[in-house]
Scaffold this active site. Sequence first.
Site, PDB file in Angstrom:
ATOM      1  N   GLY A  62       0.877  -1.179   0.000  1.00  0.00           N
ATOM      2  CA  GLY A  62       0.000   0.000   0.000  1.00  0.00           C
ATOM      3  C   GLY A  62       0.906   1.217   0.000  1.00  0.00           C
ATOM      4  O   GLY A  62       1.888   1.286   0.757  1.00  0.00           O
ATOM      5  N   ARG A  74       9.701  -1.232  -5.419  1.00  0.00           N
ATOM      6  CA  ARG A  74       8.326  -1.118  -5.952  1.00  0.00           C
ATOM      7  C   ARG A  74       8.263   0.176  -6.772  1.00  0.00           C
ATOM      8  O   ARG A  74       8.107   1.255  -6.210  1.00  0.00           O
ATOM      9  CB  ARG A  74       7.281  -1.047  -4.828  1.00  0.00           C
ATOM     10  N   GLN A 122      -6.060  -8.539  -2.225  1.00  0.00           N
ATOM     11  CA  GLN A 122      -5.990  -7.575  -1.107  1.00  0.00           C
ATOM     12  C   GLN A 122      -7.380  -7.191  -0.606  1.00  0.00           C
ATOM     13  O   GLN A 122      -7.531  -6.860   0.566  1.00  0.00           O
ATOM     14  CB  GLN A 122      -5.239  -6.305  -1.539  1.00  0.00           C
ATOM     15  N   ASP A 153      -1.725   4.860  -6.086  1.00  0.00           N
ATOM     16  CA  ASP A 153      -0.297   4.603  -5.889  1.00  0.00           C
ATOM     17  C   ASP A 153       0.562   5.735  -6.431  1.00  0.00           C
ATOM     18  O   ASP A 153       1.628   6.013  -5.898  1.00  0.00           O
ATOM     19  CB  ASP A 153       0.061   3.266  -6.527  1.00  0.00           C
ATOM     20  N   ASN A 188      -3.490   2.974  -9.932  1.00  0.00           N
ATOM     21  CA  ASN A 188      -3.957   2.241  -8.747  1.00  0.00           C
ATOM     22  C   ASN A 188      -4.011   0.762  -9.127  1.00  0.00           C
ATOM     23  O   ASN A 188      -3.749   0.390 -10.273  1.00  0.00           O
ATOM     24  CB  ASN A 188      -5.331   2.762  -8.305  1.00  0.00           C
TER      25      ASN A 188
HETATM   26  O1  MRU Z   1       0.420  -3.762  -4.661  1.00  0.00           O
HETATM   27  P1  MRU Z   1      -0.096  -3.081  -3.438  1.00  0.00           P
HETATM   28  O2  MRU Z   1      -0.966  -3.921  -2.568  1.00  0.00           O
HETATM   29  O3  MRU Z   1       0.983  -2.369  -2.681  1.00  0.00           O
HETATM   30  O4  MRU Z   1      -1.019  -2.001  -4.112  1.00  0.00           O
HETATM   31  C1  MRU Z   1      -1.280  -0.819  -3.551  1.00  0.00           C
HETATM   32  C2  MRU Z   1      -2.662  -0.786  -3.164  1.00  0.00           C
HETATM   33  O5  MRU Z   1      -3.011  -1.304  -2.149  1.00  0.00           O
HETATM   34  C3  MRU Z   1      -3.640  -0.139  -3.981  1.00  0.00           C
HETATM   35  O6  MRU Z   1      -3.385   0.075  -5.268  1.00  0.00           O
HETATM   36  C4  MRU Z   1      -4.361   0.884  -3.187  1.00  0.00           C
HETATM   37  O7  MRU Z   1      -5.583   1.040  -3.719  1.00  0.00           O
HETATM   38  C5  MRU Z   1      -3.636   2.182  -3.023  1.00  0.00           C
HETATM   39  S1  MRU Z   1      -2.489   2.156  -1.751  1.00  0.00           S
HETATM   40  C6  MRU Z   1      -3.104   3.234  -0.553  1.00  0.00           C
END
Ligand code: MRU
Length: 342
Positions: free
Chosen positions: A49, A88, A187, A228, A238
């Site tokens: 996240g 990431r 998730q 994101d 996102n």
């Molecule tokens: O791959 P992740 O689980 O790190 O992805 C990020 C997210 O959880 C989402 O895209 C989310 O909607 C935004 S993060 C606050």
Amino acid sequence: MPKNQQSVWAEGTKVFMIEQNLLPFQYQIFESESYAETCRAIKEMITRGAGSIGAAAGFAMMQAAFEAPVNQYTEFIRKAKKEIEATRPTARDLFAATERVFLKAMISKENAAEEAQKIADEIAEAGRKIGIFGNELIHENDKILTHCNAGWLALVENGSALAPVYEAFRRGKNIFVYADETRPRAQGARLTAWELNRAGIEHAIIPDNAAAWYMSKQKINIVIVGADRIAANGDTANKIGTLEKAICAREFGIPFYVAAPSSTFDFECKLGEEITIEERAEEEVLYQTGPDDNNILHKIRVASPGSRAVNPAFDVTPAKYITGFITEKGILKAEELIKLKK
Ligand code: MRU
């Protein structure tokens, strides 16, 4: 120990995080003693996240500053920064945090530690304010759709997309949440559902492909998702699957909001097409992990043996589909985002 509902935190130079890969079946705290371990935790999504990744990245930079040998202090930290940033690529918060802590580390490691904590606190506080602003968009008896997990697990504390939901619930509104399952890592089914269960908020997990149908039947009043990375024009990266929810919401006249702290906005990125989209391992699509009756986790193949998979982790929703952005500074239209620029 964490404060109530905190996904990532530091004590001295140790970094702690809730092991999100094991939720909702097992609750464990992961402890990292070095920046390399924190990097691994971000890459393997022990914490995940955008906001939680940002906080963890800031703490990783702080660890690097404390690990750096005196005679190679700057080179060591520069190298650590590159490694942290390679974990990431899509989450803007990660880069915002490494840059800020790096600059402070150039003054001293104590300054780096102070800045890393400040970043985590700011993200948490932004989530609280997003909740207060976003609550105004939620009405009695609303049915809210959310995608992925943008709750407190994803944002240090409070959450982004779920913060308005928590606030509306605290204020006694009768609400219902549809949590998209969010393949391949689920998730929504695992983390959002776990958060909502703990909070006592009525909800149902829906398959990723059910939202259009429910929208067409007027079973969804509002969509709120996290982000994101958000480009200067409002195009929003996102979790994969967000784009199709946005297009469907437009088709059925349902407001579609993006909730995010200003640390997720990238004003150097003019358009969504400039955003790097992380490609993750095909294993995440081909296999699933879950517990047996004795709560022992097993990984099983769920796809045809011999087939390959591709796994883009995010998509980009053009700003034209986004009704507004719920930020810690208020609810803004895409044309107003410039107000967030420092
Ligand atoms: O791959 P992740 O689980 O790190 O992805 C990020 C997210 O959880 C989402 O895209 C989310 O909607 C935004 S993060 C606050």
